[in-house]
Design an enzyme around this catalytic site. Sequence first.
Site, mmCIF file in Angstrom:
data_model
loop_
_atom_site.group_PDB
_atom_site.id
_atom_site.type_symbol
_atom_site.label_atom_id
_atom_site.label_comp_id
_atom_site.label_asym_id
_atom_site.label_seq_id
_atom_site.Cartn_x
_atom_site.Cartn_y
_atom_site.Cartn_z
ATOM 1 N N CYS A 163 3.309 -8.654 13.481
ATOM 2 C CA CYS A 163 2.516 -8.245 13.158
ATOM 3 C C CYS A 163 0.949 -8.080 13.191
ATOM 4 O O CYS A 163 -0.277 -8.222 12.706
ATOM 5 C CB CYS A 163 3.398 -8.578 12.048
ATOM 6 S SG CYS A 163 4.761 -8.606 12.404
ATOM 7 N N HIS A 295 -2.776 -10.147 4.556
ATOM 8 C CA HIS A 295 -1.349 -10.004 4.882
ATOM 9 C C HIS A 295 -0.124 -8.794 4.274
ATOM 10 O O HIS A 295 0.321 -8.018 4.470
ATOM 11 C CB HIS A 295 -0.878 -10.768 5.923
ATOM 12 C CG HIS A 295 0.749 -10.453 6.726
ATOM 13 N ND1 HIS A 295 0.609 -10.285 7.714
ATOM 14 C CD2 HIS A 295 1.728 -11.357 6.783
ATOM 15 C CE1 HIS A 295 1.408 -9.689 8.529
ATOM 16 N NE2 HIS A 295 1.827 -10.527 8.028
ATOM 17 N N GLU A 306 0.727 -17.826 1.069
ATOM 18 C CA GLU A 306 -0.544 -17.329 1.893
ATOM 19 C C GLU A 306 -1.314 -17.422 0.933
ATOM 20 O O GLU A 306 -2.442 -17.326 0.868
ATOM 21 C CB GLU A 306 -0.341 -15.532 1.806
ATOM 22 C CG GLU A 306 -1.727 -14.712 2.317
ATOM 23 C CD GLU A 306 -1.952 -12.929 2.851
ATOM 24 O OE1 GLU A 306 -1.079 -12.581 2.752
ATOM 25 O OE2 GLU A 306 -2.710 -12.709 3.377
ATOM 26 N N LYS A 327 -0.780 -2.750 2.273
ATOM 27 C CA LYS A 327 1.198 -3.118 2.770
ATOM 28 C C LYS A 327 1.644 -2.325 1.275
ATOM 29 O O LYS A 327 2.569 -1.206 1.932
ATOM 30 C CB LYS A 327 1.127 -4.201 3.439
ATOM 31 C CG LYS A 327 1.104 -4.580 4.435
ATOM 32 C CD LYS A 327 1.851 -6.058 5.209
ATOM 33 C CE LYS A 327 1.596 -6.144 6.752
ATOM 34 N NZ LYS A 327 -0.131 -6.559 6.300
ATOM 35 N N HIS A 332 4.459 -1.504 6.723
ATOM 36 C CA HIS A 332 4.055 -2.583 7.475
ATOM 37 C C HIS A 332 4.259 -1.875 8.953
ATOM 38 O O HIS A 332 5.669 -2.037 9.631
ATOM 39 C CB HIS A 332 4.696 -3.826 7.180
ATOM 40 C CG HIS A 332 4.469 -4.939 8.489
ATOM 41 N ND1 HIS A 332 3.370 -5.253 8.916
ATOM 42 C CD2 HIS A 332 4.705 -6.726 8.243
ATOM 43 C CE1 HIS A 332 3.193 -6.340 9.372
ATOM 44 N NE2 HIS A 332 3.828 -7.039 8.861
ATOM 45 N N PHE A 391 5.297 -12.879 12.564
ATOM 46 C CA PHE A 391 6.749 -13.321 13.415
ATOM 47 C C PHE A 391 6.544 -13.693 14.698
ATOM 48 O O PHE A 391 5.239 -13.515 15.348
ATOM 49 C CB PHE A 391 7.781 -12.318 13.619
ATOM 50 C CG PHE A 391 8.539 -11.992 12.467
ATOM 51 C CD1 PHE A 391 7.845 -12.967 11.091
ATOM 52 C CD2 PHE A 391 9.896 -11.398 12.529
ATOM 53 C CE1 PHE A 391 9.009 -12.825 10.017
ATOM 54 C CE2 PHE A 391 10.765 -11.007 11.631
ATOM 55 C CZ PHE A 391 9.951 -11.598 9.551
#
Lengths: 404, 87
Positions: A163, A295, A306, A327, A332, A391
Amino acid sequence: MNRVVVTGLGVVSPIGQAVVPYWTSLKRGVCGIGAITQVPTAEELIQKVAAEVKGFNPLDHFEERQISTLDRVAQFAVVAAREAIAQAGIDFDMSLSVRTATIIGSGVGGQTTHDDSFRRVYRDNKTRVFPLTIPKLMVNAPASQICMLCGLRGPAFAIASACSSATHAIGLAFHMVRSGAVDCAVTGGAEACITFGTLRGWEAMRVMTPDVCRPFSKDRKGMVLGEGAAIVVLEPLQRAQARGADILGEIVGFGMSADAADLTAPDRGGMVRALQGAIADAHLSPQDFQYVNAHGTGTAANDATETKALHEVFGPHAGKLAVSSTKSMVGHALGAAGALELVATVLALREGIVPPTIGYLGRDPACDLDYVPNEARAMRLEAALSNSFAFGGLNAVLAVKKFS
Amino acid sequence: MTDVASEVIAIIASKVRGDHPKIELNDRLEDLGLESLDAVEMIFALEEKFDVQIPFNANNARTEFDTVGEVISAVERLVDDKESRAR
Protein backbone atom coordinates in the site's frame (compact mmCIF):
# COMPACT_ATOMS: atom_id res chain seq x y z
CA MET A 1 19.82 21.08 -3.52
CA ASN A 2 16.98 21.74 -5.96
CA ARG A 3 13.50 22.72 -4.95
CA VAL A 4 11.24 20.10 -6.53
CA VAL A 5 7.97 21.06 -8.16
CA VAL A 6 5.08 19.20 -9.72
CA THR A 7 4.30 20.25 -13.28
CA GLY A 8 2.11 17.42 -14.54
CA LEU A 9 -0.58 15.14 -13.15
CA GLY A 10 -2.33 12.13 -14.65
CA VAL A 11 -5.06 9.92 -13.22
CA VAL A 12 -7.09 6.83 -14.01
CA SER A 13 -9.51 6.27 -11.14
CA PRO A 14 -12.92 4.80 -10.32
CA ILE A 15 -14.35 8.32 -10.11
CA GLY A 16 -12.71 9.87 -13.14
CA GLN A 17 -10.40 8.69 -15.91
CA ALA A 18 -8.42 11.94 -16.07
CA VAL A 19 -7.35 14.57 -13.55
CA VAL A 20 -10.22 17.01 -14.00
CA PRO A 21 -13.08 14.51 -13.59
CA TYR A 22 -11.23 12.83 -10.71
CA TRP A 23 -10.76 16.10 -8.83
CA THR A 24 -14.32 17.22 -9.55
CA SER A 25 -15.65 13.92 -8.18
CA LEU A 26 -13.43 14.16 -5.08
CA LYS A 27 -14.79 17.63 -4.32
CA ARG A 28 -18.37 16.45 -4.83
CA GLY A 29 -17.90 13.38 -2.65
CA VAL A 30 -18.68 10.89 -5.41
CA CYS A 31 -18.47 7.27 -4.28
CA GLY A 32 -16.75 4.93 -6.75
CA ILE A 33 -17.59 1.76 -4.84
CA GLY A 34 -20.15 -0.65 -6.28
CA ALA A 35 -20.97 -4.22 -7.24
CA ILE A 36 -18.05 -6.03 -8.89
CA THR A 37 -18.60 -6.26 -12.64
CA GLN A 38 -15.26 -7.20 -14.20
CA VAL A 39 -14.73 -10.62 -12.59
CA PRO A 40 -16.45 -13.27 -14.73
CA THR A 41 -17.08 -15.56 -11.75
CA ALA A 42 -18.02 -12.79 -9.32
CA GLU A 43 -21.18 -14.59 -8.19
CA GLU A 44 -18.96 -17.14 -6.39
CA LEU A 45 -17.29 -14.44 -4.30
CA ILE A 46 -18.21 -13.49 -0.75
CA GLN A 47 -16.80 -10.01 -1.34
CA LYS A 48 -19.37 -8.30 -3.54
CA VAL A 49 -18.09 -4.74 -3.86
CA ALA A 50 -15.01 -2.93 -5.11
CA ALA A 51 -14.09 0.43 -6.60
CA GLU A 52 -13.59 -0.42 -10.28
CA VAL A 53 -12.44 1.79 -13.13
CA LYS A 54 -15.65 1.23 -15.03
CA GLY A 55 -15.92 1.56 -18.78
CA PHE A 56 -12.18 1.76 -19.35
CA ASN A 57 -11.70 0.81 -22.98
CA PRO A 58 -8.08 0.08 -23.91
CA LEU A 59 -8.91 0.71 -27.58
CA ASP A 60 -9.48 4.37 -26.70
CA HIS A 61 -5.79 4.56 -25.77
CA PHE A 62 -3.85 1.85 -27.60
CA GLU A 63 -3.69 0.15 -30.94
CA GLU A 64 -5.13 -3.34 -30.98
CA ARG A 65 -1.75 -5.03 -31.44
CA GLN A 66 -0.36 -3.14 -28.44
CA ILE A 67 -3.08 -4.32 -26.12
CA SER A 68 -1.89 -7.93 -26.07
CA THR A 69 1.39 -6.69 -24.58
CA LEU A 70 -0.20 -4.59 -21.82
CA ASP A 71 -1.87 -5.90 -18.68
CA ARG A 72 -4.65 -3.67 -17.33
CA VAL A 73 -2.22 -2.31 -14.72
CA ALA A 74 0.25 -1.17 -17.39
CA GLN A 75 -2.58 0.31 -19.47
CA PHE A 76 -3.63 2.44 -16.49
CA ALA A 77 -0.03 3.48 -15.87
CA VAL A 78 0.66 4.54 -19.46
CA VAL A 79 -2.63 6.45 -19.80
CA ALA A 80 -1.90 8.37 -16.59
CA ALA A 81 1.72 9.01 -17.60
CA ARG A 82 0.70 10.38 -21.01
CA GLU A 83 -1.76 12.77 -19.36
CA ALA A 84 0.85 13.95 -16.84
CA ILE A 85 3.53 14.47 -19.50
CA ALA A 86 1.07 16.28 -21.77
CA GLN A 87 0.07 18.61 -18.94
CA ALA A 88 3.71 19.28 -18.09
CA GLY A 89 4.24 20.13 -21.75
CA ILE A 90 7.66 18.50 -21.84
CA ASP A 91 9.18 17.26 -25.06
CA PHE A 92 11.59 14.50 -24.09
CA ASP A 93 14.44 15.01 -26.52
CA MET A 94 17.37 12.63 -26.16
CA SER A 95 19.36 14.78 -23.73
CA LEU A 96 16.41 15.12 -21.31
CA SER A 97 15.16 11.57 -21.88
CA VAL A 98 18.39 10.05 -20.54
CA ARG A 99 18.24 12.36 -17.51
CA THR A 100 14.64 11.47 -16.58
CA ALA A 101 13.80 8.90 -13.92
CA THR A 102 10.75 6.64 -14.25
CA ILE A 103 9.92 5.18 -10.85
CA ILE A 104 6.54 3.47 -10.61
CA GLY A 105 5.02 1.73 -7.62
CA SER A 106 2.81 -1.32 -7.88
CA GLY A 107 1.88 -3.71 -5.12
CA VAL A 108 1.28 -6.84 -7.15
CA GLY A 109 1.77 -6.08 -10.86
CA GLY A 110 -0.20 -7.77 -13.61
CA GLN A 111 -2.81 -9.67 -11.65
CA THR A 112 -5.28 -9.95 -14.54
CA THR A 113 -2.64 -11.74 -16.59
CA HIS A 114 -1.67 -13.83 -13.58
CA ASP A 115 -5.25 -14.83 -12.87
CA ASP A 116 -6.25 -15.49 -16.50
CA SER A 117 -3.17 -17.59 -17.19
CA PHE A 118 -3.33 -19.69 -14.07
CA ARG A 119 -7.08 -20.19 -14.41
CA ARG A 120 -6.34 -21.81 -17.77
CA VAL A 121 -3.94 -24.32 -16.29
CA TYR A 122 -5.60 -25.00 -12.95
CA ARG A 123 -9.30 -24.71 -13.72
CA ASP A 124 -9.60 -25.22 -17.46
CA ASN A 125 -6.88 -27.91 -17.70
CA LYS A 126 -5.16 -26.20 -20.60
CA THR A 127 -1.52 -27.07 -21.06
CA ARG A 128 -0.21 -23.68 -22.11
CA VAL A 129 -0.66 -20.03 -21.17
CA PHE A 130 -0.55 -16.83 -23.22
CA PRO A 131 2.86 -16.09 -24.76
CA LEU A 132 3.44 -12.79 -22.96
CA THR A 133 2.28 -13.98 -19.56
CA ILE A 134 5.61 -13.30 -17.86
CA PRO A 135 6.46 -9.83 -19.26
CA LYS A 136 2.86 -8.73 -18.65
CA LEU A 137 2.61 -9.85 -15.04
CA MET A 138 6.04 -8.68 -13.88
CA VAL A 139 5.74 -5.90 -11.35
CA ASN A 140 8.06 -3.60 -13.34
CA ALA A 141 5.88 -3.82 -16.48
CA PRO A 142 4.13 -0.48 -15.78
CA ALA A 143 7.51 1.27 -15.41
CA SER A 144 8.92 -0.44 -18.51
CA GLN A 145 5.85 0.33 -20.62
CA ILE A 146 5.90 4.01 -19.63
CA CYS A 147 9.58 4.17 -20.63
CA MET A 148 8.91 2.47 -23.96
CA LEU A 149 5.74 4.32 -24.90
CA CYS A 150 6.81 7.76 -23.64
CA GLY A 151 10.47 7.53 -24.65
CA LEU A 152 12.11 7.84 -21.21
CA ARG A 153 15.65 6.47 -21.04
CA GLY A 154 17.02 7.35 -17.60
CA PRO A 155 16.96 5.42 -14.32
CA ALA A 156 13.79 3.33 -14.27
CA PHE A 157 12.41 0.63 -12.01
CA ALA A 158 9.46 -0.50 -9.95
CA ILE A 159 8.95 -0.13 -6.25
CA ALA A 160 6.84 -2.70 -4.45
CA SER A 161 5.88 -1.97 -0.88
CA ALA A 162 2.21 -2.94 -0.99
CA CYS A 163 0.00 0.00 0.00
CA SER A 164 3.00 2.35 0.22
CA SER A 165 4.46 1.54 -3.22
CA ALA A 166 3.47 4.78 -4.97
CA THR A 167 4.46 6.98 -2.05
CA HIS A 168 7.86 5.30 -1.85
CA ALA A 169 8.25 5.70 -5.62
CA ILE A 170 7.37 9.41 -5.59
CA GLY A 171 9.52 9.99 -2.51
CA LEU A 172 12.55 8.41 -4.10
CA ALA A 173 11.98 10.32 -7.35
CA PHE A 174 11.67 13.52 -5.30
CA HIS A 175 15.01 12.86 -3.63
CA MET A 176 16.66 12.13 -7.00
CA VAL A 177 15.41 15.37 -8.51
CA ARG A 178 16.29 17.32 -5.35
CA SER A 179 19.85 16.01 -5.33
CA GLY A 180 20.37 16.64 -9.04
CA ALA A 181 20.80 12.94 -9.84
CA VAL A 182 18.21 13.47 -12.59
CA ASP A 183 16.66 16.51 -14.28
CA CYS A 184 13.09 15.22 -14.35
CA ALA A 185 11.02 12.33 -12.99
CA VAL A 186 7.86 10.60 -14.13
CA THR A 187 6.63 8.79 -11.04
CA GLY A 188 3.59 7.40 -9.29
CA GLY A 189 1.81 4.09 -8.98
CA ALA A 190 -0.55 1.71 -10.71
CA GLU A 191 -2.67 -1.21 -9.56
CA ALA A 192 -5.30 -3.44 -11.16
CA CYS A 193 -5.90 -6.44 -8.96
CA ILE A 194 -9.68 -6.79 -8.87
CA THR A 195 -9.45 -10.41 -9.97
CA PHE A 196 -11.01 -13.60 -8.67
CA GLY A 197 -7.86 -14.95 -7.06
CA THR A 198 -6.84 -11.66 -5.48
CA LEU A 199 -10.33 -11.07 -4.10
CA ARG A 200 -10.30 -14.57 -2.59
CA GLY A 201 -7.05 -13.60 -0.87
CA TRP A 202 -8.57 -10.39 0.49
CA GLU A 203 -11.65 -12.25 1.68
CA ALA A 204 -9.37 -14.52 3.69
CA MET A 205 -7.78 -11.50 5.39
CA ARG A 206 -11.18 -10.73 6.98
CA VAL A 207 -10.71 -6.99 6.75
CA MET A 208 -13.13 -6.12 3.92
CA THR A 209 -16.34 -4.17 4.26
CA PRO A 210 -19.42 -5.81 2.69
CA ASP A 211 -20.79 -2.46 1.49
CA VAL A 212 -19.24 1.00 1.80
CA CYS A 213 -15.94 2.26 3.18
CA ARG A 214 -16.33 4.67 6.13
CA PRO A 215 -12.84 5.69 7.25
CA PHE A 216 -12.62 7.00 10.83
CA SER A 217 -16.39 6.70 11.27
CA LYS A 218 -18.27 4.84 13.94
CA ASP A 219 -19.59 1.51 12.62
CA ARG A 220 -16.91 1.26 9.97
CA LYS A 221 -16.55 -2.29 8.71
CA GLY A 222 -13.28 -2.33 6.86
CA MET A 223 -11.64 -1.54 3.56
CA VAL A 224 -12.64 -2.03 -0.05
CA LEU A 225 -10.33 -2.77 -2.97
CA GLY A 226 -9.81 -0.13 -5.62
CA GLU A 227 -7.70 0.16 -8.76
CA GLY A 228 -6.25 2.77 -11.05
CA ALA A 229 -3.11 4.79 -11.56
CA ALA A 230 -1.75 8.22 -10.89
CA ILE A 231 1.46 9.69 -12.26
CA VAL A 232 3.17 12.99 -11.54
CA VAL A 233 5.96 14.84 -13.33
CA LEU A 234 8.60 16.32 -11.02
CA GLU A 235 11.27 18.83 -12.01
CA PRO A 236 13.68 21.21 -10.36
CA LEU A 237 12.03 24.58 -9.75
CA GLN A 238 14.66 26.38 -11.80
CA ARG A 239 14.08 24.22 -14.84
CA ALA A 240 10.30 24.52 -14.60
CA GLN A 241 10.51 28.31 -14.31
CA ALA A 242 13.02 28.60 -17.12
CA ARG A 243 10.61 26.92 -19.53
CA GLY A 244 7.60 28.82 -18.18
CA ALA A 245 5.78 25.73 -16.87
CA ASP A 246 2.59 25.96 -14.84
CA ILE A 247 3.74 24.91 -11.36
CA LEU A 248 1.06 22.89 -9.59
CA GLY A 249 2.72 22.32 -6.24
CA GLU A 250 5.99 21.64 -4.47
CA ILE A 251 7.17 18.41 -2.86
CA VAL A 252 9.15 19.40 0.20
CA GLY A 253 9.71 16.30 2.32
CA PHE A 254 9.68 12.52 2.41
CA GLY A 255 9.82 10.21 5.41
CA MET A 256 9.83 6.45 5.65
CA SER A 257 10.11 3.73 8.25
CA ALA A 258 9.63 0.03 8.94
CA ASP A 259 7.57 -1.18 11.90
CA ALA A 260 9.62 -4.36 12.38
CA ALA A 261 6.59 -5.60 14.32
CA ASP A 262 3.46 -7.31 13.03
CA LEU A 263 2.98 -8.41 9.40
CA THR A 264 -0.42 -6.74 9.09
CA ALA A 265 -1.31 -4.87 12.28
CA PRO A 266 -0.60 -1.15 12.07
CA ASP A 267 2.03 0.27 14.40
CA ARG A 268 1.81 3.75 15.86
CA GLY A 269 5.59 3.98 16.34
CA GLY A 270 6.31 3.24 12.69
CA MET A 271 3.71 5.77 11.54
CA VAL A 272 5.10 8.42 13.87
CA ARG A 273 8.65 7.95 12.61
CA ALA A 274 7.58 8.26 8.96
CA LEU A 275 5.50 11.38 9.71
CA GLN A 276 8.29 13.00 11.70
CA GLY A 277 10.77 12.04 9.00
CA ALA A 278 8.74 13.80 6.31
CA ILE A 279 8.26 16.92 8.43
CA ALA A 280 11.98 17.09 9.29
CA ASP A 281 13.00 16.45 5.66
CA ALA A 282 10.80 19.42 4.71
CA HIS A 283 12.45 21.63 7.37
CA LEU A 284 8.98 22.45 8.65
CA SER A 285 7.28 22.24 12.05
CA PRO A 286 4.09 20.30 12.77
CA GLN A 287 2.26 23.64 13.20
CA ASP A 288 2.98 24.50 9.56
CA PHE A 289 0.53 21.87 8.28
CA GLN A 290 -3.21 22.33 7.82
CA TYR A 291 -4.21 19.12 6.02
CA VAL A 292 -3.41 15.42 6.15
CA ASN A 293 -4.56 13.08 3.40
CA ALA A 294 -4.75 10.06 5.66
CA HIS A 295 -3.98 6.44 4.88
CA GLY A 296 -7.51 5.95 6.33
CA THR A 297 -8.36 2.48 5.03
CA GLY A 298 -11.60 2.15 6.99
CA THR A 299 -10.41 -0.76 9.12
CA ALA A 300 -10.92 -0.60 12.85
CA ALA A 301 -7.20 -0.94 13.51
CA ASN A 302 -5.69 1.43 10.92
CA ASP A 303 -7.92 4.38 11.59
CA ALA A 304 -7.57 4.26 15.39
CA THR A 305 -3.79 3.78 15.17
CA GLU A 306 -3.34 6.52 12.57
CA THR A 307 -5.34 8.89 14.79
CA LYS A 308 -3.07 8.10 17.75
CA ALA A 309 0.01 8.65 15.58
CA LEU A 310 -1.27 12.08 14.45
CA HIS A 311 -1.90 13.03 18.10
CA GLU A 312 1.63 12.02 19.00
CA VAL A 313 3.27 13.93 16.12
CA PHE A 314 1.10 17.07 16.19
CA GLY A 315 0.23 17.39 19.89
CA PRO A 316 -2.50 19.98 20.47
CA HIS A 317 -2.22 21.09 16.81
CA ALA A 318 -3.76 17.73 15.78
CA GLY A 319 -7.17 19.10 16.70
CA LYS A 320 -6.74 21.93 14.19
CA LEU A 321 -5.83 19.66 11.26
CA ALA A 322 -8.25 18.72 8.54
CA VAL A 323 -7.74 14.98 8.07
CA SER A 324 -9.54 13.18 5.26
CA SER A 325 -9.48 9.80 3.59
CA THR A 326 -10.19 9.86 -0.13
CA LYS A 327 -10.28 6.03 0.02
CA SER A 328 -13.90 6.54 1.07
CA MET A 329 -14.47 7.47 -2.59
CA VAL A 330 -11.86 5.53 -4.60
CA GLY A 331 -11.35 2.49 -2.38
CA HIS A 332 -7.89 1.21 -1.60
CA ALA A 333 -5.91 1.02 -4.81
CA LEU A 334 -2.91 -0.46 -2.95
CA GLY A 335 0.20 0.33 -5.01
CA ALA A 336 -1.57 3.21 -6.77
CA ALA A 337 -3.18 4.62 -3.63
CA GLY A 338 -0.33 6.89 -2.57
CA ALA A 339 -0.17 8.50 -6.01
CA LEU A 340 -3.93 9.03 -6.29
CA GLU A 341 -3.76 10.62 -2.84
CA LEU A 342 -0.76 12.79 -3.67
CA VAL A 343 -2.64 14.17 -6.68
CA ALA A 344 -5.59 14.92 -4.38
CA THR A 345 -3.23 16.61 -1.91
CA VAL A 346 -1.51 18.75 -4.56
CA LEU A 347 -4.86 19.91 -5.95
CA ALA A 348 -6.28 20.53 -2.46
CA LEU A 349 -3.37 22.89 -1.75
CA ARG A 350 -3.63 24.57 -5.13
CA GLU A 351 -7.35 25.27 -4.85
CA GLY A 352 -7.69 25.62 -1.08
CA ILE A 353 -10.32 22.88 -0.97
CA VAL A 354 -10.08 19.75 1.18
CA PRO A 355 -11.83 16.67 -0.24
CA PRO A 356 -14.12 15.00 2.28
CA THR A 357 -14.26 11.63 4.02
CA ILE A 358 -17.59 10.34 2.75
CA GLY A 359 -19.79 7.71 4.38
CA TYR A 360 -19.06 9.23 7.76
CA LEU A 361 -21.83 8.38 10.23
CA GLY A 362 -20.53 9.91 13.44
CA ARG A 363 -17.73 9.88 15.95
CA ASP A 364 -15.89 6.74 17.04
CA PRO A 365 -14.29 7.41 20.46
CA ALA A 366 -10.99 6.06 19.07
CA CYS A 367 -11.05 8.55 16.18
CA ASP A 368 -11.45 12.04 17.59
CA LEU A 369 -10.00 14.35 14.92
CA ASP A 370 -11.66 16.51 12.26
CA TYR A 371 -12.14 14.13 9.33
CA VAL A 372 -13.93 16.64 7.04
CA PRO A 373 -17.06 14.48 7.11
CA ASN A 374 -19.09 14.06 3.94
CA GLU A 375 -18.57 17.49 2.39
CA ALA A 376 -15.54 19.19 0.89
CA ARG A 377 -14.31 22.27 2.73
CA ALA A 378 -12.74 25.48 1.48
CA MET A 379 -9.91 26.56 3.75
CA ARG A 380 -6.56 28.29 3.72
CA LEU A 381 -3.92 25.68 2.97
CA GLU A 382 -0.16 26.08 2.84
CA ALA A 383 1.24 22.62 3.58
CA ALA A 384 -0.08 19.08 3.77
CA LEU A 385 0.99 15.48 4.31
CA SER A 386 0.01 12.38 2.35
CA ASN A 387 0.24 9.13 4.36
CA SER A 388 0.76 5.55 3.23
CA PHE A 389 1.15 2.69 5.70
CA ALA A 390 1.58 -0.74 4.14
CA PHE A 391 1.10 -4.36 5.07
CA GLY A 392 4.51 -5.59 5.99
CA GLY A 393 4.93 -2.54 8.20
CA LEU A 394 6.47 -0.27 5.55
CA ASN A 395 5.48 3.37 5.96
CA ALA A 396 5.94 6.38 3.68
CA VAL A 397 4.81 9.99 4.04
CA LEU A 398 5.17 12.89 1.60
CA ALA A 399 5.10 16.55 2.62
CA VAL A 400 3.72 18.96 0.02
CA LYS A 401 3.46 22.75 -0.12
CA LYS A 402 1.34 25.10 -2.12
CA PHE A 403 3.71 26.69 -4.63
CA SER A 404 4.48 30.33 -4.02
CA MET B 1 -18.18 -31.84 25.80
CA THR B 2 -19.34 -32.35 22.21
CA ASP B 3 -17.02 -33.55 19.45
CA VAL B 4 -17.25 -30.16 17.80
CA ALA B 5 -16.24 -28.45 21.02
CA SER B 6 -13.20 -30.60 21.57
CA GLU B 7 -12.07 -30.17 17.98
CA VAL B 8 -12.53 -26.39 18.18
CA ILE B 9 -10.45 -26.36 21.36
CA ALA B 10 -7.74 -28.40 19.66
CA ILE B 11 -7.58 -25.87 16.82
CA ILE B 12 -7.47 -22.94 19.24
CA ALA B 13 -4.76 -24.72 21.23
CA SER B 14 -2.61 -24.96 18.10
CA LYS B 15 -2.68 -21.14 17.77
CA VAL B 16 -2.15 -20.25 21.42
CA ARG B 17 0.99 -18.44 22.45
CA GLY B 18 2.62 -18.77 25.85
CA ASP B 19 1.93 -21.28 28.58
CA HIS B 20 -1.75 -22.27 28.76
CA PRO B 21 -1.87 -25.94 29.83
CA LYS B 22 -5.67 -26.12 29.86
CA ILE B 23 -8.08 -24.09 27.72
CA GLU B 24 -11.39 -23.22 29.40
CA LEU B 25 -14.66 -22.12 27.81
CA ASN B 26 -14.54 -18.64 29.28
CA ASP B 27 -10.89 -18.02 28.41
CA ARG B 28 -10.66 -14.91 26.26
CA LEU B 29 -8.83 -15.36 22.95
CA GLU B 30 -6.87 -12.21 23.61
CA ASP B 31 -5.68 -13.57 26.96
CA LEU B 32 -4.54 -16.75 25.20
CA GLY B 33 -2.22 -14.59 23.11
CA LEU B 34 -4.17 -14.90 19.84
CA GLU B 35 -3.28 -11.79 17.89
CA SER B 36 -5.28 -10.58 14.90
CA LEU B 37 -3.53 -12.78 12.35
CA ASP B 38 -3.78 -15.82 14.65
CA ALA B 39 -7.52 -15.27 14.89
CA VAL B 40 -7.82 -15.12 11.09
CA GLU B 41 -5.79 -18.32 10.80
CA MET B 42 -7.94 -19.96 13.48
CA ILE B 43 -11.11 -19.09 11.57
CA PHE B 44 -9.62 -20.50 8.38
CA ALA B 45 -8.68 -23.74 10.17
CA LEU B 46 -12.20 -24.05 11.62
CA GLU B 47 -13.82 -23.46 8.23
CA GLU B 48 -11.59 -26.05 6.60
CA LYS B 49 -12.20 -28.58 9.37
CA PHE B 50 -16.00 -28.27 9.52
CA ASP B 51 -16.64 -27.18 5.92
CA VAL B 52 -18.58 -24.11 7.03
CA GLN B 53 -18.33 -20.42 6.30
CA ILE B 54 -17.86 -18.31 9.41
CA PRO B 55 -18.96 -14.70 9.08
CA PHE B 56 -15.97 -13.10 10.74
CA ASN B 57 -14.78 -9.56 10.12
CA ALA B 58 -11.60 -8.53 11.93
CA ASN B 59 -13.01 -5.02 12.21
CA ASN B 60 -15.50 -6.09 14.87
CA ALA B 61 -13.83 -9.30 16.04
CA ARG B 62 -13.70 -8.24 19.66
CA THR B 63 -17.46 -8.38 20.01
CA GLU B 64 -18.03 -11.42 17.80
CA PHE B 65 -15.56 -13.90 19.22
CA ASP B 66 -14.32 -12.87 22.60
CA THR B 67 -14.10 -16.22 24.36
CA VAL B 68 -13.43 -19.85 23.50
CA GLY B 69 -17.05 -20.68 24.38
CA GLU B 70 -18.35 -18.12 21.89
CA VAL B 71 -16.26 -19.62 19.10
CA ILE B 72 -17.56 -23.11 19.97
CA SER B 73 -21.21 -21.97 19.99
CA ALA B 74 -20.79 -20.22 16.64
CA VAL B 75 -19.22 -23.28 15.03
CA GLU B 76 -21.83 -25.61 16.55
CA ARG B 77 -24.59 -23.40 15.18
CA LEU B 78 -23.09 -23.42 11.69
CA VAL B 79 -22.53 -27.18 11.75
CA ASP B 80 -26.15 -27.70 12.88
CA ASP B 81 -27.41 -25.42 10.10
CA LYS B 82 -25.37 -27.33 7.55
CA GLU B 83 -26.67 -30.69 8.78
CA SER B 84 -30.30 -29.57 8.88
CA ARG B 85 -29.96 -28.28 5.31
CA ALA B 86 -28.47 -31.61 4.27
CA ARG B 87 -31.43 -33.57 5.67
